[in-house]
Scaffold this motif. Structure first.
Motif, mmCIF file in Angstrom:
data_model
loop_
_atom_site.group_PDB
_atom_site.id
_atom_site.type_symbol
_atom_site.label_atom_id
_atom_site.label_comp_id
_atom_site.label_asym_id
_atom_site.label_seq_id
_atom_site.Cartn_x
_atom_site.Cartn_y
_atom_site.Cartn_z
ATOM 1 N N SER A 1 9.819 -3.900 -9.684
ATOM 2 C CA SER A 1 9.148 -4.666 -10.726
ATOM 3 C C SER A 1 7.649 -4.358 -10.848
ATOM 4 O O SER A 1 7.017 -4.761 -11.824
ATOM 5 C CB SER A 1 9.320 -6.169 -10.464
ATOM 6 O OG SER A 1 8.517 -6.592 -9.372
ATOM 7 N N LEU A 2 7.085 -3.669 -9.894
ATOM 8 C CA LEU A 2 5.638 -3.401 -9.905
ATOM 9 C C LEU A 2 5.263 -2.338 -10.924
ATOM 10 O O LEU A 2 6.016 -1.385 -11.145
ATOM 11 C CB LEU A 2 5.187 -2.930 -8.515
ATOM 12 C CG LEU A 2 5.265 -3.947 -7.411
ATOM 13 C CD1 LEU A 2 4.962 -3.262 -6.065
ATOM 14 C CD2 LEU A 2 4.322 -5.109 -7.633
ATOM 15 N N PRO A 3 4.086 -2.479 -11.521
ATOM 16 C CA PRO A 3 3.595 -1.400 -12.403
ATOM 17 C C PRO A 3 3.251 -0.189 -11.545
ATOM 18 O O PRO A 3 3.078 -0.328 -10.323
ATOM 19 C CB PRO A 3 2.339 -2.011 -13.032
ATOM 20 C CG PRO A 3 1.876 -3.023 -12.035
ATOM 21 C CD PRO A 3 3.113 -3.568 -11.395
ATOM 22 N N PRO A 4 3.128 0.977 -12.136
ATOM 23 C CA PRO A 4 2.734 2.152 -11.353
ATOM 24 C C PRO A 4 1.405 1.899 -10.642
ATOM 25 O O PRO A 4 0.487 1.300 -11.200
ATOM 26 C CB PRO A 4 2.579 3.256 -12.413
ATOM 27 C CG PRO A 4 3.444 2.795 -13.542
ATOM 28 C CD PRO A 4 3.375 1.291 -13.542
ATOM 29 N N MET A 5 1.345 2.336 -9.391
ATOM 30 C CA MET A 5 0.142 2.144 -8.586
ATOM 31 C C MET A 5 -0.721 3.390 -8.673
ATOM 32 O O MET A 5 -0.209 4.501 -8.732
ATOM 33 C CB MET A 5 0.513 1.888 -7.121
ATOM 34 C CG MET A 5 1.400 0.696 -6.931
ATOM 35 S SD MET A 5 0.516 -0.795 -7.367
ATOM 36 C CE MET A 5 1.617 -2.015 -6.738
ATOM 37 N N ALA A 6 -2.018 3.218 -8.633
ATOM 38 C CA ALA A 6 -2.947 4.349 -8.645
ATOM 39 C C ALA A 6 -2.778 5.124 -7.351
ATOM 40 O O ALA A 6 -2.703 4.544 -6.269
ATOM 41 C CB ALA A 6 -4.379 3.859 -8.775
ATOM 42 N N THR A 7 -2.693 6.426 -7.444
ATOM 43 C CA THR A 7 -2.516 7.252 -6.261
ATOM 44 C C THR A 7 -3.819 7.885 -5.798
ATOM 45 O O THR A 7 -3.851 8.550 -4.787
ATOM 46 C CB THR A 7 -1.483 8.371 -6.526
ATOM 47 O OG1 THR A 7 -1.941 9.177 -7.597
ATOM 48 C CG2 THR A 7 -0.124 7.786 -6.824
ATOM 49 N N GLY B 1 12.867 5.068 -4.279
ATOM 50 C CA GLY B 1 12.278 5.820 -5.376
ATOM 51 C C GLY B 1 10.767 5.802 -5.373
ATOM 52 O O GLY B 1 10.125 6.787 -5.709
ATOM 53 N N ARG B 2 10.187 4.647 -4.983
ATOM 54 C CA ARG B 2 8.732 4.488 -5.026
ATOM 55 C C ARG B 2 8.126 4.041 -3.708
ATOM 56 O O ARG B 2 6.907 3.951 -3.588
ATOM 57 C CB ARG B 2 8.365 3.460 -6.094
ATOM 58 C CG ARG B 2 8.800 3.836 -7.492
ATOM 59 C CD ARG B 2 8.447 2.748 -8.486
ATOM 60 N NE ARG B 2 7.011 2.501 -8.511
ATOM 61 C CZ ARG B 2 6.469 1.388 -8.988
ATOM 62 N NH1 ARG B 2 7.224 0.420 -9.468
ATOM 63 N NH2 ARG B 2 5.168 1.224 -8.983
ATOM 64 N N PRO C 1 0.798 -1.233 0.000
ATOM 65 C CA PRO C 1 0.000 0.000 0.000
ATOM 66 C C PRO C 1 0.835 1.291 0.000
ATOM 67 O O PRO C 1 0.332 2.350 -0.365
ATOM 68 C CB PRO C 1 -0.843 -0.116 1.271
ATOM 69 C CG PRO C 1 -0.976 -1.586 1.480
ATOM 70 C CD PRO C 1 0.357 -2.151 1.059
ATOM 71 N N CYS C 2 2.102 1.208 0.368
ATOM 72 C CA CYS C 2 2.969 2.389 0.384
ATOM 73 C C CYS C 2 3.533 2.724 -0.995
ATOM 74 O O CYS C 2 3.916 3.857 -1.249
ATOM 75 C CB CYS C 2 4.126 2.169 1.369
ATOM 76 S SG CYS C 2 5.284 3.547 1.494
ATOM 77 N N VAL C 3 3.589 1.748 -1.881
ATOM 78 C CA VAL C 3 4.223 1.955 -3.188
ATOM 79 C C VAL C 3 3.529 3.092 -3.935
ATOM 80 O O VAL C 3 2.320 3.108 -4.089
ATOM 81 C CB VAL C 3 4.218 0.658 -4.030
ATOM 82 C CG1 VAL C 3 4.810 0.908 -5.415
ATOM 83 C CG2 VAL C 3 4.991 -0.451 -3.314
ATOM 84 N N ASP C 4 4.321 4.038 -4.371
ATOM 85 C CA ASP C 4 3.891 5.231 -5.102
ATOM 86 C C ASP C 4 3.043 6.181 -4.262
ATOM 87 O O ASP C 4 2.440 7.105 -4.793
ATOM 88 C CB ASP C 4 3.157 4.862 -6.399
ATOM 89 C CG ASP C 4 4.086 4.202 -7.401
ATOM 90 O OD1 ASP C 4 5.290 4.501 -7.414
ATOM 91 O OD2 ASP C 4 3.605 3.340 -8.177
#
Length: 108
Positions: free
Chosen positions: A100-106, A30-31, A8-11
């Motif tokens: 490796s994760l795709p961009p997460m919705a913010t 970075g993310r 849940p923290c990613v991006d």
């Protein structure tokens, strides 16, 4: 044992946990943010202030996010144990899983 920051923290990287941490053991990638497993004193101050509920005590990490336990530790392979995130600042890199994760919705 330590605390772990999961997906849940990613991006998102709200940083409320960084402000609350009394030992400065939450590092900025970075993310995502990462808790240093050797510097964390298991005080738990970071967990209740996380607005996305991404921080878990290692033993309470939901099964779906168990890979983040290793990924958080992997983040420090190259960085080592600098003894405080403030003197390091944002690193600009991430551990393999987060990278490796795709961009997460913010939600914006």
């Amino acid at each position: 044992m330590t605390y772990v920051i999961a997906e849940p923290c990613v991006d998102v990287m709200d940083r409320a946990c960084v402000e609350e941490c009394p030992v400065d053991c939450i590092y900025e990638g970075g993310r995502a943010l990462y808790i240093h497993p050797d510097e964390c004193v298991d005080c738990g101050a970071c967990e209740p202030v996380c607005p996305v509920e991404a921080i878990f005590y290692e033993d309470d990490l939901p099964e779906q996010w168990l890979p983040y336990l290793t990924d958080n530790a992997d983040f420090f392979d190259e960085l080592g144990s600098p003894g405080g995130a403030a003197k390091v600042g944002p690193t600009g890199y991430d551990a393999p899983l987060v990278k490796s994760l795709p961009p997460m919705a913010t939600g914006d």
